[in-house]
Design a protein around this motif. Structure first.
Motif, PDB file in Angstrom:
ATOM      1  N   PRO A  21      76.943  84.709  18.026  1.00  0.00           N
ATOM      2  CA  PRO A  21      76.844  85.097  19.437  1.00  0.00           C
ATOM      3  C   PRO A  21      78.098  85.764  19.993  1.00  0.00           C
ATOM      4  O   PRO A  21      78.045  86.403  21.035  1.00  0.00           O
ATOM      5  N   ASP A  22      79.229  85.628  19.322  1.00  0.00           N
ATOM      6  CA  ASP A  22      80.461  86.244  19.815  1.00  0.00           C
ATOM      7  C   ASP A  22      80.688  87.644  19.250  1.00  0.00           C
ATOM      8  O   ASP A  22      81.764  88.221  19.437  1.00  0.00           O
ATOM      9  N   ALA A  23      79.712  88.214  18.555  1.00  0.00           N
ATOM     10  CA  ALA A  23      79.850  89.551  17.982  1.00  0.00           C
ATOM     11  C   ALA A  23      80.064  90.571  19.097  1.00  0.00           C
ATOM     12  O   ALA A  23      79.388  90.533  20.128  1.00  0.00           O
ATOM     13  N   GLN A  24      81.004  91.471  18.894  1.00  0.00           N
ATOM     14  CA  GLN A  24      81.305  92.507  19.880  1.00  0.00           C
ATOM     15  C   GLN A  24      80.398  93.718  19.648  1.00  0.00           C
ATOM     16  O   GLN A  24      80.280  94.200  18.525  1.00  0.00           O
ATOM     17  N   ILE A  25      79.771  94.202  20.717  1.00  0.00           N
ATOM     18  CA  ILE A  25      78.840  95.330  20.626  1.00  0.00           C
ATOM     19  C   ILE A  25      79.276  96.376  21.642  1.00  0.00           C
ATOM     20  O   ILE A  25      79.469  96.069  22.825  1.00  0.00           O
ATOM     21  N   SER A  26      79.393  97.618  21.197  1.00  0.00           N
ATOM     22  CA  SER A  26      79.767  98.692  22.119  1.00  0.00           C
ATOM     23  C   SER A  26      78.556  99.087  22.954  1.00  0.00           C
ATOM     24  O   SER A  26      77.416  98.705  22.658  1.00  0.00           O
ATOM     25  N   ARG A  27      78.809  99.883  23.992  1.00  0.00           N
ATOM     26  CA  ARG A  27      77.723 100.332  24.857  1.00  0.00           C
ATOM     27  C   ARG A  27      76.747 101.197  24.078  1.00  0.00           C
ATOM     28  O   ARG A  27      75.530 101.095  24.234  1.00  0.00           O
ATOM     29  N   ALA A  28      77.259 102.071  23.207  1.00  0.00           N
ATOM     30  CA  ALA A  28      76.390 102.939  22.411  1.00  0.00           C
ATOM     31  C   ALA A  28      75.520 102.120  21.465  1.00  0.00           C
ATOM     32  O   ALA A  28      74.321 102.389  21.306  1.00  0.00           O
ATOM     33  N   GLU A  29      76.096 101.104  20.838  1.00  0.00           N
ATOM     34  CA  GLU A  29      75.324 100.243  19.946  1.00  0.00           C
ATOM     35  C   GLU A  29      74.276  99.452  20.723  1.00  0.00           C
ATOM     36  O   GLU A  29      73.138  99.309  20.281  1.00  0.00           O
ATOM     37  N   ALA A  30      74.661  98.974  21.891  1.00  0.00           N
ATOM     38  CA  ALA A  30      73.712  98.221  22.723  1.00  0.00           C
ATOM     39  C   ALA A  30      72.562  99.119  23.151  1.00  0.00           C
ATOM     40  O   ALA A  30      71.391  98.714  23.110  1.00  0.00           O
ATOM     41  N   THR A  31      72.891 100.337  23.538  1.00  0.00           N
ATOM     42  CA  THR A  31      71.857 101.286  23.956  1.00  0.00           C
ATOM     43  C   THR A  31      70.910 101.586  22.798  1.00  0.00           C
ATOM     44  O   THR A  31      69.691 101.598  22.979  1.00  0.00           O
ATOM     45  N   ALA A  32      71.451 101.817  21.616  1.00  0.00           N
ATOM     46  CA  ALA A  32      70.605 102.117  20.458  1.00  0.00           C
ATOM     47  C   ALA A  32      69.725 100.932  20.091  1.00  0.00           C
ATOM     48  O   ALA A  32      68.535 101.099  19.779  1.00  0.00           O
ATOM     49  N   LEU A  33      70.288  99.736  20.130  1.00  0.00           N
ATOM     50  CA  LEU A  33      69.525  98.535  19.790  1.00  0.00           C
ATOM     51  C   LEU A  33      68.380  98.308  20.768  1.00  0.00           C
ATOM     52  O   LEU A  33      67.235  98.083  20.367  1.00  0.00           O
ATOM     53  N   ILE A  34      68.689  98.384  22.051  1.00  0.00           N
ATOM     54  CA  ILE A  34      67.653  98.145  23.065  1.00  0.00           C
ATOM     55  C   ILE A  34      66.610  99.256  23.032  1.00  0.00           C
ATOM     56  O   ILE A  34      65.408  99.010  23.131  1.00  0.00           O
ATOM     57  N   ALA A  35      67.052 100.508  22.873  1.00  0.00           N
ATOM     58  CA  ALA A  35      66.118 101.633  22.847  1.00  0.00           C
ATOM     59  C   ALA A  35      65.171 101.541  21.659  1.00  0.00           C
ATOM     60  O   ALA A  35      63.987 101.897  21.767  1.00  0.00           O
ATOM     61  N   SER A  36      65.652 101.020  20.538  1.00  0.00           N
ATOM     62  CA  SER A  36      64.785 100.924  19.354  1.00  0.00           C
ATOM     63  C   SER A  36      63.621  99.965  19.574  1.00  0.00           C
ATOM     64  O   SER A  36      62.564 100.128  18.983  1.00  0.00           O
ATOM     65  N   ASN A  50      68.668 107.389  27.111  1.00  0.00           N
ATOM     66  CA  ASN A  50      69.171 107.716  28.453  1.00  0.00           C
ATOM     67  C   ASN A  50      68.724 106.670  29.470  1.00  0.00           C
ATOM     68  O   ASN A  50      69.509 106.213  30.302  1.00  0.00           O
ATOM     69  N   ARG A  51      67.446 106.293  29.400  1.00  0.00           N
ATOM     70  CA  ARG A  51      66.916 105.291  30.341  1.00  0.00           C
ATOM     71  C   ARG A  51      67.632 103.954  30.164  1.00  0.00           C
ATOM     72  O   ARG A  51      68.061 103.329  31.139  1.00  0.00           O
ATOM     73  N   VAL A  52      67.787 103.525  28.934  1.00  0.00           N
ATOM     74  CA  VAL A  52      68.451 102.251  28.665  1.00  0.00           C
ATOM     75  C   VAL A  52      69.914 102.323  29.077  1.00  0.00           C
ATOM     76  O   VAL A  52      70.468 101.366  29.633  1.00  0.00           O
ATOM     77  N   GLY A  53      70.557 103.473  28.841  1.00  0.00           N
ATOM     78  CA  GLY A  53      71.953 103.642  29.248  1.00  0.00           C
ATOM     79  C   GLY A  53      72.128 103.510  30.750  1.00  0.00           C
ATOM     80  O   GLY A  53      73.063 102.868  31.229  1.00  0.00           O
TER      81      GLY A  53
END
Length: 173
Positions: A21-36, A50-53
């Protein structure tokens, strides 16, 4: 990181599961993960990202304004990244538990529970009869009580009218 770099979501998920749970995630990685996981048939990958961002940016703004995850905000670490726990909790609330497989920490929520009970109010219990005979008996009892209350009300109205009539009869003399 290179701008518009391709992000391997499967590798990202493996890294998150390995680090916990303490893994660091960048905004780009978070956007890609959620968008997928939130992309549907009518979306393009770019449009979904874009929408998720935009949604992430709003959540970050809410987090800076003092809102917590449960009210729509998300906070970044000092490095500008998110923790997997924070992102997973926000995404689960936002997207109806599509991210329940992300590692998370247990949360402690302090909630004040209180009940206002006024003095003098009685509690009423609901009683439903189990068979037809009891139901008919209950109906007859309720009808009798209604008739008794009706007669009490009529007597009270008659007594009030008599009192008013007597008071007005005294003032006319």
């Amino acid at each position: 990181m290179k701008r518009h770099a391709k992000i391997d979501v499967a590798a990202l998920l493996e890294r998150i599961k390995a680090e916990g749970p303490d893994a660091q995630i960048s905004r780009a990685e978070a956007t890609a993960l959620i968008a997928s996981r939130t992309m549907d048939a009518r979306d393009t990958l770019r449009g979904t990202r874009n929408r998720v961002g935009v949604q992430l940016d709003r959540a970050i703004a809410f987090g800076q304004a003092g809102y917590d995850i449960f009210t729509g905000g998300i906070t970044r670490q000092s490095s500008g990244r998110f923790t997997a726990d924070e992102l997973g909790c926000w995404a689960n609330r936002r997207y109806d538990n599509k991210f329940s497989d992300m590692p998370s920490k247990s949360r402690v929520c302090r909630v004040k529970c209180g009940d206002n009970i006024r003095l003098g109010t009685g509690t009423r219990t609901a009683f439903l009869p189990g068979d037809v005979a009891r139901a008919h008996a209950m109906i007859l009892q309720l009808l009798a009580e209604r008739e008794m209350e009706k007669s009490k009300l009529l007597r009270a109205i008659e007594a009030r009218n008599r009192a008013l009539g007597a008071r007005f009869a005294k003032t006319k003399k």
